[in-house]
Design a protein around this motif. Structure first.
Motif, short mmCIF file in Angstrom:
data_model
loop_
_atom_site.label_atom_id
_atom_site.label_comp_id
_atom_site.label_asym_id
_atom_site.label_seq_id
_atom_site.Cartn_x
_atom_site.Cartn_y
_atom_site.Cartn_z
N PRO A 1 31.36 13.24 15.77
CA PRO A 1 32.27 12.54 16.69
C PRO A 1 31.54 11.91 17.88
O PRO A 1 31.90 10.81 18.32
CB PRO A 1 33.23 13.64 17.15
N ILE A 2 30.52 12.60 18.37
CA ILE A 2 29.78 12.04 19.51
C ILE A 2 29.06 10.76 19.11
O ILE A 2 29.09 9.75 19.82
CB ILE A 2 28.79 13.08 20.05
N LEU A 3 28.43 10.78 17.94
CA LEU A 3 27.73 9.60 17.47
C LEU A 3 28.69 8.44 17.21
O LEU A 3 28.41 7.28 17.55
CB LEU A 3 26.95 9.92 16.18
N LEU A 4 29.88 8.73 16.62
CA LEU A 4 30.86 7.67 16.36
C LEU A 4 31.36 7.07 17.68
O LEU A 4 31.56 5.85 17.78
CB LEU A 4 32.03 8.22 15.55
N SER A 5 31.56 7.93 18.68
CA SER A 5 32.01 7.44 19.99
C SER A 5 30.95 6.55 20.62
O SER A 5 31.26 5.49 21.19
CB SER A 5 32.32 8.62 20.92
N LEU A 6 29.67 6.98 20.52
CA LEU A 6 28.61 6.15 21.08
C LEU A 6 28.49 4.82 20.35
O LEU A 6 28.28 3.76 20.97
CB LEU A 6 27.27 6.91 21.00
N PHE B 1 25.41 22.05 13.78
CA PHE B 1 25.40 20.98 14.78
C PHE B 1 26.01 19.68 14.26
O PHE B 1 26.52 18.87 15.04
CB PHE B 1 23.97 20.69 15.24
N LEU B 2 25.94 19.44 12.94
CA LEU B 2 26.39 18.16 12.41
C LEU B 2 27.87 17.90 12.66
O LEU B 2 28.24 16.78 13.08
CB LEU B 2 26.07 18.08 10.91
N ILE C 1 19.30 25.70 8.51
CA ILE C 1 20.28 26.65 9.05
C ILE C 1 21.11 26.01 10.15
O ILE C 1 22.35 26.17 10.20
CB ILE C 1 19.56 27.91 9.56
N TYR C 2 20.45 25.26 11.03
CA TYR C 2 21.16 24.77 12.23
C TYR C 2 21.90 23.45 12.01
O TYR C 2 22.86 23.17 12.72
CB TYR C 2 20.16 24.60 13.38
N ILE C 3 21.47 22.63 11.04
CA ILE C 3 22.16 21.34 10.83
C ILE C 3 23.63 21.52 10.45
O ILE C 3 24.50 20.80 10.96
CB ILE C 3 21.38 20.50 9.78
N PRO C 4 23.98 22.45 9.55
CA PRO C 4 25.42 22.63 9.26
C PRO C 4 26.24 23.04 10.49
O PRO C 4 27.45 22.82 10.53
CB PRO C 4 25.44 23.74 8.20
#
Length: 561
Positions: free
Chosen positions: A537-542, A531-532, A526-529
């Motif tokens: 974008p945060i992961l790509l920036s990191l 939060f993903l 339920i929550y992954i759609p």
């Protein structure tokens, strides 16, 4: 150039700040707000209950009448003696029986009571002098020359908790130790008859141990009786299949007060009872009786009795406004076309009571009235039912269904019948021992099963009410086990009833339904759609920041070289 470097620096700081907030604040907050609330349970104490150690203590008082001991033996008579027996019911259940025996000589008033013309009068007089506590046994040892017991009777068990035993000491002035050793086997037989035997306790533990350890007789008695319950509903039904022929009159209210209520009053320590009655017209049995030409009677065979209950039960309805078990007692008056009607057993012999009972359901009695009127009588015939005959049968069935066991005494024993009380004090004690042990076994099994269930399924909510019920059950169980060890039977039964009530309230609480809550895999689905899209974008920036840092380190090392 400088402004571009500042923008990149600001972008890196923003990405790191957002990532830090998500990791340090967002994820813990989400985890905390979506976790299942589980109140504290005394798991260590529950695990101890999984291995049940029961110590049952019986207080026995042996009173020597005049003529059984010499003056020298009376002076050396010990005050008390303790004997213990240990049994291992199975790998997880241990039993220890402790008999605390006190010895003394009879008082002057007791000697007067023992001089009554018969054993029944002596038993009544002894009870007037003193009343023994619940679960205890008092054995009066009489000389062999005593005429209080009839010929051929060595042990007489009365209405209360008193037994009379004939004893012949050895000739030649045997030592006191030898006298006590000789009387001990007789006393032990009396105690097992009036309190409990090993098989009685094993049968009460049948839901915890293998049935192979239970004797056939004890298993039959335990399966016939209703399981322990805080209350029972008793229903008396009069079935009149032919109201156009019979106008039946029965004084059920007066009969209940005279025959049934004394038993229920004594059984009030075991459970609460409510009694009601009804008359059902045009209610027929589900089996057609067979006509026996040789005897000119209709018969119901033992094989067909199992098919009688279901059709009749559909007409009974449910008069109980609670979840308590219902004990049904049916009085069936055959119609003139199938009368007289008799019940025959497997040996084709007529049952003297003309009745049968169904385990954990109730009993049915066939009452023939064809001899109460002639063929010339005008229908409907006004008939009055003999309630003393009917209630005698129903009372015997009620005792069996409530768990009052049929004691099979050893040879030479005489047991006084319960009379108008419906049950003797020692019969009630036997029931209390069995019920207390059964309640302890059932409650401990329920609590341990609940704890295992909650351990296996971590997403079930344990609210404070359930935790309190579990704690109450564990506390009551510990108290019941302690009272059984101390020999306080009445308190042990009370605590065991509280334990079984609390354990069942906790186990069957609607909030414990597993389907009310999402399992962890569904929670993430339920929550992954949600939060993903935010996290990508945060992961790509990191990843970009890490890549740039590696590139700078590589350039710095190249300049140094």
């Amino acid at each position: 150039m400088f402004s571009m470097e500042m923008e990149k620096h600001r972008g890196r700081n923003a990405s790191l700040a957002i990532a830090a907030i998500v990791v340090l604040v967002g994820i813990p907050l989400w985890w905390r707000t979506t976790e299942t609330y589980r109140a504290w349970l005394p798991m260590s104490q529950i695990r101890e209950l999984d291995s049940l150690h029961l110590h049952l203590t019986v207080e026995v008082e042996v009173v020597f009448a005049q003529g059984t001991l010499t003056p020298d033996q009376q002076k050396k008579l010990p005050l008390s003696q303790v004997r213990e027996q240990e049994h291992h019911a199975d790998a997880e259940t241990d039993l220890k029986y402790r008999y605390e025996t006190k010895y003394r000589t009879a008082t002057i008033m007791e000697e007067d009571a023992l001089n009554q013309p018969n054993a029944a009068e002596a038993d009544k007089s002894l009870h007037i002098l003193s009343e023994s506590p619940c679960g205890s046994v008092v054995v009066y040892v009489l000389p062999k020359s005593s005429t209080l017991l009839p010929e051929g009777v060595g042990v007489y068990v009365g209405l209360k908790r008193t037994a009379l035993v004939k004893f012949e000491p050895r000739k030649g002035g045997a030592a006191l130790k030898e006298v006590l050793s000789a009387i001990d086997p007789e006393v032990e037989q009396v105690v097992q008859t009036m309190s409990f035997s090993h098989q009685d306790i094993i049968a009460a533990l049948s839901n915890r141990i293998r049935l192979s350890k239970v004797s056939r007789e004890s298993l039959v008695d335990s399966m016939r009786a209703f399981k322990s319950s805080p209350g029972y509903e008793i229903t008396f039904s009069l079935l009149n299949p032919s109201p156009q022929s019979h106008k039946l009159q029965w004084d059920i209210e007066g009969a209940v007060q005279q025959y049934i209520q004394p038993l229920l009053d004594k059984m009030a320590v075991v459970a609460n009872f409510s009694v009601d009655s009804q008359i059902l017209y045009y209610a027929v049995l589900g089996v057609n009786p067979r006509f026996d030409k040789t005897a000119s009677v209709y018969t119901l065979s033992a094989d067909s009795l199992a098919h009688v209950i279901n059709p009749v039960e559909a007409r009974l309805g449910s008069n109980a406004a609670s979840s308590n078990p219902v004990l049904n007692f049916l009085l069936y008056v055959p119609d003139p076309h199938h009368s007289p009607l008799f019940i025959r057993d497997h040996r084709k012999q007529e049952v003297s009571s003309n009745a049968f009972h169904s385990p954990r359901w109730g009993g049915i009695m066939v009452y023939n009235v064809n001899d109460m009127y002639s063929k010339d009588s005008a229908f409907p015939v006004d008939l009055h039912i003999d309630m003393s005959k009917v209630m005698g049968v129903f009372l015997a069935q009620l005792r069996l269904l409530l768990g009052v066991q049929q004691v099979r005494p050893p040879k030479g024993f005489e047991l006084q019948g319960p009379g108008s009380a419906g049950v003797t004090d020692w019969e009630l004690d036997r029931l209390l021992w069995s019920r207390s042990v059964e309640n302890v076994a059932t409650a401990s099994a329920t609590i341990t099963s609940l704890s295992q269930l909650l351990d296996e399924i971590g997403n079930i909510v344990i609210n404070d009410n359930i935790a309190q019920q579990v704690l109450n059950a564990v506390t009551s169980l510990q108290a019941a086990i302690a009272e059984l060890e101390a020999g306080n039977l009445a308190f042990a039964l009370q605590y065991s009833r509280e334990a079984i009530l609390s354990s069942e309230c906790a186990f069957f609480d609607p909030s414990l339904l597993h389907l009310l809550y999402f399992p962890d895999d569904q929670k993430f689905a339920i929550y992954i759609p949600l939060f993903l899209p935010m996290c990508v974008p945060i992961l790509l920036s990191l990843l970009k920041i890490v890549s740039e840092m590696r590139q700078r380190r590589a350039e710095k090392s190249a300049k140094k070289d």
